[in-house]
Design an enzyme around this catalytic site. Structure first.
Site, PDB file in Angstrom:
ATOM      1  CB  CYS A 112      32.418  30.256  36.686  1.00  0.00           C
ATOM      2  SG  CYS A 112      34.193  30.500  36.910  1.00  0.00           S
ATOM      3  CD  GLU A 150      44.503  27.339  32.233  1.00  0.00           C
ATOM      4  OE1 GLU A 150      44.809  26.264  31.703  1.00  0.00           O
ATOM      5  OE2 GLU A 150      43.500  27.980  31.905  1.00  0.00           O
ATOM      6  N   GLY A 191      39.599  32.610  40.354  1.00  0.00           N
ATOM      7  CA  GLY A 191      39.482  33.070  41.729  1.00  0.00           C
ATOM      8  C   GLY A 191      38.766  34.393  41.879  1.00  0.00           C
ATOM      9  CD  GLU A 192      35.642  38.058  43.997  1.00  0.00           C
ATOM     10  OE1 GLU A 192      34.956  37.852  42.988  1.00  0.00           O
ATOM     11  OE2 GLU A 192      36.159  39.173  44.248  1.00  0.00           O
ATOM     12  CB  CYS A 200      43.639  37.264  31.737  1.00  0.00           C
ATOM     13  SG  CYS A 200      42.257  36.673  32.703  1.00  0.00           S
ATOM     14  CG  ASN A 220      34.000  32.021  26.427  1.00  0.00           C
ATOM     15  OD1 ASN A 220      33.883  32.118  25.214  1.00  0.00           O
ATOM     16  ND2 ASN A 220      34.408  33.041  27.179  1.00  0.00           N
ATOM     17  CB  CYS A 259      29.433  31.820  39.298  1.00  0.00           C
ATOM     18  SG  CYS A 259      29.833  33.161  40.432  1.00  0.00           S
ATOM     19  CB  SER A 286      30.899  39.412  37.656  1.00  0.00           C
ATOM     20  OG  SER A 286      32.228  39.398  37.212  1.00  0.00           O
ATOM     21  CG  LEU A 287      24.648  43.161  37.259  1.00  0.00           C
ATOM     22  CD1 LEU A 287      24.738  43.379  38.756  1.00  0.00           C
ATOM     23  CD2 LEU A 287      24.172  44.448  36.571  1.00  0.00           C
ATOM     24  CG  HIS A 288      27.214  37.568  35.141  1.00  0.00           C
ATOM     25  ND1 HIS A 288      27.916  38.126  34.103  1.00  0.00           N
ATOM     26  CD2 HIS A 288      28.150  37.129  36.016  1.00  0.00           C
ATOM     27  CE1 HIS A 288      29.211  38.016  34.337  1.00  0.00           C
ATOM     28  NE2 HIS A 288      29.383  37.425  35.491  1.00  0.00           N
ATOM     29  CB  CYS A 325      35.868  34.859  30.060  1.00  0.00           C
ATOM     30  SG  CYS A 325      36.476  36.425  30.500  1.00  0.00           S
ATOM     31  CB  SER A 345      36.943  41.212  37.321  1.00  0.00           C
ATOM     32  OG  SER A 345      35.667  40.630  37.136  1.00  0.00           O
ATOM     33  CB  CYS A 348      36.591  30.473  42.595  1.00  0.00           C
ATOM     34  SG  CYS A 348      35.580  31.846  43.221  1.00  0.00           S
TER      35      CYS A 348
HETATM   36  N1  SAH Z   1      35.902  36.130  40.320  1.00  0.00           N
HETATM   37  C1  SAH Z   1      35.923  37.325  39.568  1.00  0.00           C
HETATM   38  C2  SAH Z   1      36.993  37.351  38.501  1.00  0.00           C
HETATM   39  C3  SAH Z   1      37.220  36.112  37.676  1.00  0.00           C
HETATM   40  S1  SAH Z   1      35.984  35.670  36.518  1.00  0.00           S
HETATM   41  C4  SAH Z   1      34.557  37.611  38.982  1.00  0.00           C
HETATM   42  O1  SAH Z   1      33.698  36.736  39.042  1.00  0.00           O
HETATM   43  O2  SAH Z   1      34.349  38.722  38.518  1.00  0.00           O
HETATM   44  C5  SAH Z   1      36.191  36.865  35.216  1.00  0.00           C
HETATM   45  C6  SAH Z   1      34.924  37.094  34.398  1.00  0.00           C
HETATM   46  O3  SAH Z   1      34.623  35.949  33.587  1.00  0.00           O
HETATM   47  C7  SAH Z   1      33.700  37.321  35.253  1.00  0.00           C
HETATM   48  O4  SAH Z   1      32.917  38.378  34.765  1.00  0.00           O
HETATM   49  C8  SAH Z   1      32.979  36.010  35.104  1.00  0.00           C
HETATM   50  O5  SAH Z   1      31.640  36.145  35.390  1.00  0.00           O
HETATM   51  C9  SAH Z   1      33.242  35.657  33.675  1.00  0.00           C
HETATM   52  N2  SAH Z   1      32.995  34.244  33.354  1.00  0.00           N
HETATM   53  C10 SAH Z   1      33.129  33.174  34.162  1.00  0.00           C
HETATM   54  N3  SAH Z   1      32.819  32.043  33.502  1.00  0.00           N
HETATM   55  C11 SAH Z   1      32.482  32.405  32.256  1.00  0.00           C
HETATM   56  C12 SAH Z   1      32.085  31.666  31.080  1.00  0.00           C
HETATM   57  N4  SAH Z   1      32.006  30.338  31.099  1.00  0.00           N
HETATM   58  N5  SAH Z   1      31.842  32.350  29.953  1.00  0.00           N
HETATM   59  C13 SAH Z   1      31.965  33.706  29.926  1.00  0.00           C
HETATM   60  N6  SAH Z   1      32.341  34.438  30.989  1.00  0.00           N
HETATM   61  C14 SAH Z   1      32.596  33.805  32.137  1.00  0.00           C
HETATM   62 FE1  SF4 Z   2      34.536  32.557  41.258  1.00  0.00          FE
HETATM   63 FE2  SF4 Z   2      34.348  34.590  39.502  1.00  0.00          FE
HETATM   64 FE3  SF4 Z   2      34.042  32.016  38.702  1.00  0.00          FE
HETATM   65 FE4  SF4 Z   2      32.178  33.164  40.204  1.00  0.00          FE
HETATM   66  S1  SF4 Z   2      32.795  33.777  38.108  1.00  0.00           S
HETATM   67  S2  SF4 Z   2      33.024  31.099  40.505  1.00  0.00           S
HETATM   68  S3  SF4 Z   2      33.416  34.443  41.544  1.00  0.00           S
HETATM   69  S4  SF4 Z   2      35.899  32.940  39.519  1.00  0.00           S
END
Ligand code: SAH
Ligand code: SF4
Length: 382
Positions: free
Chosen positions: A130, A103, A177-178, A116, A310, A127, A231-233, A353, A209, A123
């Protein structure tokens, strides 16, 4: 519009010029015994004029056009669906070679439009919050499939009427994807995003990212000047290990060192890392988490972007209340940080996201069920 369907067998053996950077395009023309300047003409046809039918590239001359048709194609990926949100956000499901779906989301605002972009089908980093991660890894996108998302967005937005003017002003590699695990194709496509003969977007407005693939981030420092988001979280390794398995390999300290080196390697000294922090109710959204984050990032050149989680089907995580988000934000503000809260756009079309593709898969399954149901019906009545 010329058909942009999946590549036929004959096309598969031909080079797809859509994903070639200027140096690669020059090499292509030199390799086939043509002049180097043809590369510039070709880039402008594809990325300024949106022309992908070689026959329509009038300044190439008939003989060259015929030769090119034997050797190459200009083939964007195929749009499967397009959805428009009430807030102007537009989302495409795009079919890439081999039957995968990704997408892309275009978010227009007053003075800019941000696209985006996805870098992989699925991926592998898993995580816990995600939806793409739940898919597992299917495959890397080619450079043509990555830049093809920008090509399709501009085509859809204004049909390339603006020529070399910027229609899409910002690109974030924050789709599926990463990006650092598809290094070469991502770097090539980001070069094309910034190339004046293509989309001419400034290096500050192309953002990669990453979840923290440290060796690849170290390598990126030598080859790219795009903006960096990390992406720290979580501000401690125990919690981050739980949310992001990659942290067990490259823990927070390594990631922040590598990100700092990336920023220090840039020629302009004013750049900072965007630290992304997805807030998940009851998991990482408490005031003490905010304090820990403020402590961790002391002296780290950054701004912080808070992303309220989300939701997606199958996830037990919840989005924090507005109050919880404000409390978290206030702690960071009081500590002197530059903090933004990402407003959710395209909620009604699941374009936010972390919601990407889970929904596409659902929908594909739904439409597959619909097709089967319809066929059954036709079978019964016909
Ligand atoms: N793989 C890369 C880029 C894609 S994800 C990464 O992880 O950075 C883009 C951003 O969306 C990242 O910061 C990710 O942590 C965040 N993200 C993923 N799932 C999410 C969700 N369900 N709600 C909010 N942010 C999310
Ligand atoms: Fe992959 Fe980024 Fe989603 Fe983590 S947040 S599973 S690295 S796309």
């Amino acid at each position: 519009m010329t058909s942009v369907g999946t590549l036929s067998k004959a096309d598969q053996s031909r080079v797809n010029l859509l994903g070639l950077t200027l140096p690669q395009m020059e090499q292509f023309f030199l390799d086939i015994g043509e002049k180097r300047f043809r590369a510039q003409q070709m880039l402008k046809w594809i990325h300024h004029a949106g022309v992908i039918d070689i026959n329509e590239m009038t300044n190439l001359g008939k003989v060259l056009r015929e030769k090119l048709q034997d050797l190459c194609v200009v083939q964007p990926p195929e749009i499967v669906t397009q959805e428009d949100s009430v807030d102007g956000t537009r989302k495409w499901a795009i079919r890439v070679g081999g039957g995968g779906l990704v997408e892309a989301v275009l978010i227009p605002e007053a003075n800019r439009a941000t696209l985006c972009v996805s870098s992989q089908v699925g991926c592998g980093l898993d995580c816990s919050f995600c939806s793409t991660g739940k898919q597992g890894f299917q495959r890397d996108l080619s450079a043509a499939e990555i830049i093809g998302q920008l090509w399709l967005a501009v085509k859809s937005y204004d049909g390339f009427q603006a020529g070399d003017k910027r229609v899409v002003t910002n690109v974030v590699m924050m789709g599926m994807g990463e990006p650092l695990l598809n290094f070469d194709n991502v770097v090539s496509s980001m070069e094309l995003m910034m190339e004046d003969l293509a989309y001419g977007i400034s290096k500050r407005k192309v953002t990669l990212s990453t979840s923290g693939v440290v060796p690849a981030l170290d390598k990126l420092a030598g080859v790219s000047e795009v903006s960096l988001a990390v992406s720290l979280h979580a501000a401690n390794n125990a919690l981050r290990d739980e949310l992001m398995p990659i942290n067990r390999r490259y823990p927070i300290e390594m990631l922040l060192d590598s990100a700092r080196n990336y920023i220090n390697a840039q020629r302009d000294s004013k750049r900072v890392v965007t630290v992304e922090y997805t807030l998940i109710a009851g998991i990482n959204d408490q005031v003490e988490h905010a304090r820990e984050l403020a402590e961790l990032l002391q002296d780290f050149p950054c701004k912080i972007n808070l992303i309220p989680f989300n939701t997606f089907n199958g996830s037990e995580y919840r989005r924090p209340s507005g109050n919880a988000v404000s409390r978290f934000w206030q702690v960071l503000i009081d500590a002197g940080y530059n903090v933004t809260v990402r407003t959710t756009r395209g909620d009604d079309i699941n374009a936010a996201c972390g919601q990407l593709v889970g929904q596409v898969v659902d929908k594909t399954r739904r439409s597959e069920r619909h097709r089967l149901a319809t066929e059954t019906l036709i079978g019964k009545t016909g």
